[in-house]
Scaffold this motif. Structure first.
Motif, PDB file in Angstrom:
ATOM      1  N   HIS A  18      53.318  50.360  68.575  1.00 23.55           N
ATOM      2  CA  HIS A  18      53.643  51.140  69.780  1.00 23.55           C
ATOM      3  C   HIS A  18      55.050  51.739  69.682  1.00 23.55           C
ATOM      4  CE1 HIS A  18      54.773  51.806  74.023  1.00 23.55           C
ATOM      5  NE2 HIS A  18      55.756  50.941  73.820  1.00 23.55           N
TER       6      HIS A  18
ATOM      7  N   LYS B  32      55.380  54.496  66.922  1.00 26.06           N
ATOM      8  CA  LYS B  32      54.819  55.790  67.333  1.00 26.06           C
ATOM      9  C   LYS B  32      55.883  56.633  68.011  1.00 26.06           C
ATOM     10  CE  LYS B  32      49.967  54.448  68.024  1.00 26.06           C
ATOM     11  NZ  LYS B  32      48.913  54.213  69.047  1.00 26.06           N
ATOM     12  N   ARG B  33      56.711  56.001  68.827  1.00 24.97           N
ATOM     13  CA  ARG B  33      57.759  56.750  69.524  1.00 24.97           C
ATOM     14  C   ARG B  33      58.846  57.197  68.553  1.00 24.97           C
ATOM     15  NH1 ARG B  33      59.552  57.527  74.824  1.00 24.97           N
ATOM     16  NH2 ARG B  33      60.906  59.348  74.641  1.00 24.97           N
TER      17      ARG B  33
ATOM     18  N   ASN C 265      58.428  58.600  65.967  1.00 26.54           N
ATOM     19  CA  ASN C 265      58.022  59.904  65.429  1.00 26.54           C
ATOM     20  C   ASN C 265      58.698  61.062  66.152  1.00 26.54           C
ATOM     21  OD1 ASN C 265      56.289  61.351  63.542  1.00 26.54           O
ATOM     22  ND2 ASN C 265      55.238  62.106  65.372  1.00 26.54           N
TER      23      ASN C 265
ATOM     24  N   ASP D 106      46.763  59.504  69.913  1.00 27.88           N
ATOM     25  CA  ASP D 106      45.761  58.466  70.139  1.00 27.88           C
ATOM     26  C   ASP D 106      44.723  58.870  71.185  1.00 27.88           C
ATOM     27  OD1 ASP D 106      48.083  58.387  71.744  1.00 27.88           O
ATOM     28  OD2 ASP D 106      47.582  56.400  72.509  1.00 27.88           O
TER      29      ASP D 106
ATOM     30  N   ASN E 206      51.815  67.083  67.161  1.00 27.97           N
ATOM     31  CA  ASN E 206      52.855  66.643  66.228  1.00 27.97           C
ATOM     32  C   ASN E 206      53.441  67.832  65.487  1.00 27.97           C
ATOM     33  OD1 ASN E 206      50.848  64.244  66.507  1.00 27.97           O
ATOM     34  ND2 ASN E 206      52.674  63.316  65.648  1.00 27.97           N
TER      35      ASN E 206
END
Length: 690
Positions: free
Chosen positions: A27, A30-31, A33, A212, A226
């Motif tokens: 979790h 992911k941030r 990124n 997700d 992204n």
């Protein structure tokens, strides 16, 4: 320093990687990124000095393993270090100006912390770390404090006699010392604010990527991809460097003009066509209302076609009234009040549906529109006709024939506005509208899936020249909404607007144009075949589900697949449907609840069920939000929508591989199946809708 390891190369079986912690670590990563990608900056972990955090300018960031035991703590510190390196590179290694790096990195990290979910902030609540404490007490922190902070200087070890914050730095820090995800929600209004748990805005999406979720919500709004996020983040880095080198105002003006130039290239538009960016489609309607007030002395009547399927704030905006309780420039106002400088206008609403909720025929709509214009013209008033080219549910009106019939009305004073907010158009469609002298209102956030709130108006050459000659100023109330820099420099009418730049609007448009460019890079043959595949599958899937009832049909659609000329405008790409339980439609509240459940992980309600059911419940599915529509028996309900977005095509076209392209399209069709199955799962557990 010994025992240093690149963070990507470290994976030891510590408690951090135990089963109960792995999901949380994923979790947090992911941030990560959303953190800028900087070339030649290594992130190194230290085991020999576990409490170290050190920035080696232009080379690396060293972080002790003590930080890594709390992934959120490491995330915040690394965000600071990477931002510091970004500004140091932008300064081109000018050590005398390193104070700017300290200030800018802290400002970005402070905002980054604010955008963390509540769960992550709680992980930092009882920690005693200098940077975390500084952020928590940010209300007492000012630039002078940061300039004198020995603790911040200790991070990088550089010292400078220059403790003065240069005047030229202020606008750069104020506008660009912000995380990209913050900029993508800035310069709008309250509707872009995100909640502190799921980090979703009113439209169910985020200002940073959300890979997700299965996402087919382009009729409403979509989380940034992204690809577009990374490109826009890189743009921010370039703008910082250019602003430090050439000055903030010059660099920002050049950026704004570059965006307009790029848009003209993408859609092959004449350079004489003026473009005005705005925070949203509703703000564009306000701009139309204001311009109309100064180009005619006649009384004004707006004829709003599809008034039941346009933006909810559009009628108020056309009357020159506030449509929210704050503006894009963050002025507090009162929703519904008329703005200063607007004179009263008439507004004729022409909805698509009758009082029973039935869709009117093309002929009936044409007659209603023609009569409204003819009668208004007899009164000597100026008509502003708002043509709908793709509404929320995918309809268009009036017809081409009716537009031609308007030529029979003598002495008609009229300006046509094309509401193409969905932008489900090909370049030739926009070109044709402009050739006819129509103003085209668009957004980059619907079909092209840019971040929500990116509106624009495209003016044909002859209309632009007309406005260019107007000596009157725009209504005074617009100073709370727009900067003069948003408008063409040759227009005298906008010189009384506010100073400054709306960087949020620019960055959202930058991301939207990234999506436009890669969509049109897909060869037109495969692009059109992919559209056909997707749309046919969605239509069949909805028809095959006994608990879904499509709103559209071959009879009632204004445009059908029968059109000989292929183009996205001539295809249905928005698929609205009622949701039925025991053959009755859900109530409006139930539809809205189901929409939120679809877009959430609801697996906690299915503990102990088969793994397939559990995973289905966990899958987040984002589709077009509820639109109120009466069911066939006149009962008030609402519909949800599955829509084609540009990313369905552009993200499938990889490495110019044709077979891979169609396989990628098929994988997205599988996602449609999952969405419909999750709707069925929720319906089979009615307690979820209570």
């Amino acid at each position: 320093m010994t025992n240093n390891i690149l963070i990507e190369d470290q994976y030891k079986r510590t408690s951090l990687f135990e089963k109960e912690n792995v999901n949380y670590l994923v979790h947090v990563l992911k941030r990560f990124n959303t953190v800028p990608k900087i070339n030649n900056i290594q992130i190194i972990t230290s085991t020999s000095v576990p409490n170290v955090f050190k920035i080696v300018p232009n080379k690396s960031i060293i972080i002790g393993e003590l930080y890594l035991r709390n992934p959120v703590l490491a995330l915040v510190y690394l965000r600071y270090g990477i931002e510091w390196q970004l500004w140091y590179k932008a300064l081109e290694n000018k050590k005398d100006d390193i104070a700017l790096c300290d200030v800018a990195a802290f400002e970005v990290t402070r905002i980054f912390y604010q955008l963390l979910p509540k769960e992550d902030k709680e992980k930092l609540q009882n920690l005693d770390y200098f940077l975390i404490n500084l952020i928590k007490n940010d209300s007492t922190i000012d630039v002078d404090f940061l300039l004198k902070s020995k603790e911040l200087q200790a991070f990088h070890g550089l010292t400078s006699d220059n403790k003065v914050f240069k005047e030229s730095w202020k606008p750069i820090v104020e506008n660009l010392a912000k995380p990209t995800e913050y900029l993508l929600m800035a310069g709008g209004d309250f509707r872009l604010n995100i909640d502190e748990v799921e980090l979703l805005n009113k439209y169910g999406c985020r200002p940073f990527p959300r890979p997700d979720a299965f996402t087919f919500a382009s009729s409403t709004a979509t989380s940034v991809s992204n690809f577009a996020f990374d490109k826009t983040d890189k743009t921010r880095s370039i703008l910082i460097k250019n602003s430090l080198k050439n000055g903030f105002e010059t660099s920002t003006t050049d950026f704004s003009e570059l965006l307009k130039t790029n848009f003209r290239k993408i859609f092959k538009l004449n350079e004489a066509c003026e473009i005005i960016f705005s925070p949203s489609g509703t703000d564009s309607s306000l701009q139309i209302a204001a311009i109309t007030q100064i180009i005619t002395d006649k009384e004004i009547t707006h004829v709003l076609v599809a008034s039941d399927e346009t933006g909810s704030g559009v009628p108020a905006a056309l009357k020159g009234c506030h449509f929210e309780n704050n503006t894009a420039l963050n002025f507090p106002i009162t929703k519904g009040e008329q703005m200063e400088g607007f004179r009263d206008v008439d507004l004729i609403k022409i909805p698509f549906r009758d009082e029973k909720g039935q869709l009117k025929s093309t002929e009936a709509l044409d007659k209603e529109v023609f009569t409204a214009i003819s009668d208004t013209n007899k009164l000597g008033r100026h008509v502003v006709l708002h043509v709908m080219d793709h509404s929320k549910l995918g309809y268009q009106s009036p017809s081409k024939k009716m537009m031609q019939d308007l030529n029979s009305i003598k002495d008609l004073s009229m300006q046509v506005i094309i509401d193409a907010a969905q932008l489900r158009l090909d370049p030739s469609d926009i070109q044709n509208y402009l050739k006819n002298g129509y103003i085209v209102s668009i957004t980059g956030s619907k079909f092209f899936t840019g971040p929500p709130y990116s509106g624009a108006l495209i003016f044909p050459e002859r209309v632009s020249k007309l406005i260019d000659c107007v000596k009157s100023k725009l209504p005074k109330g617009l100073v709370q909404y727009f900067n003069a820099s948003d408008w063409p420099t040759s227009w005298i009418c906008s010189k009384n607007l506010s100073d400054g730049f709306n960087y949020g609007s620019y960055m959202r448009w930058n991301a939207a144009m990234v999506e436009m460019e890669r969509y049109f890079k897909t060869p037109i043959l495969y692009r059109n075949m992919g559209i056909e595949m997707f749309c046919n599958f969605v239509e069949d899937s909805i028809n095959d589900a006994p608990f879904l009832q499509p709103v559209y049909s071959a009879v009632t659609r204004a445009n059908t697949y029968n059109n000989k000329e292929f183009g996205i405008r001539n295809m249905r790409t928005i698929f609205p449907f009622f949701i039925l339980k025991n053959e009755d439609p859900l109530t409006v509240d139930q539809v809205k609840k189901l929409y939120k459940l679809l877009n959430s992980d609801i697996s906690q309600h299915f503990e102990g069920t088969p793994i397939e059911t559990f995973r289905l419940a966990a899958q987040k599915c984002h589709i077009g939000q509820a639109v109120n529509v009466k069911y066939t028996n006149g009962v008030q309900s609402a519909v949800l929508r599955i829509s084609l977005g540009a990313r369905v095509i552009s993200e499938s076209w990889v490495n110019r591989d044709i077979s891979l392209f169609f396989r990628n399209i098929e994988s997205q069709l599988d996602q449609i199946t999952v969405i419909i199955k999750k709707i069925e799962l929720i319906l089979n557990n009615p307690e979820l809708l209570d």
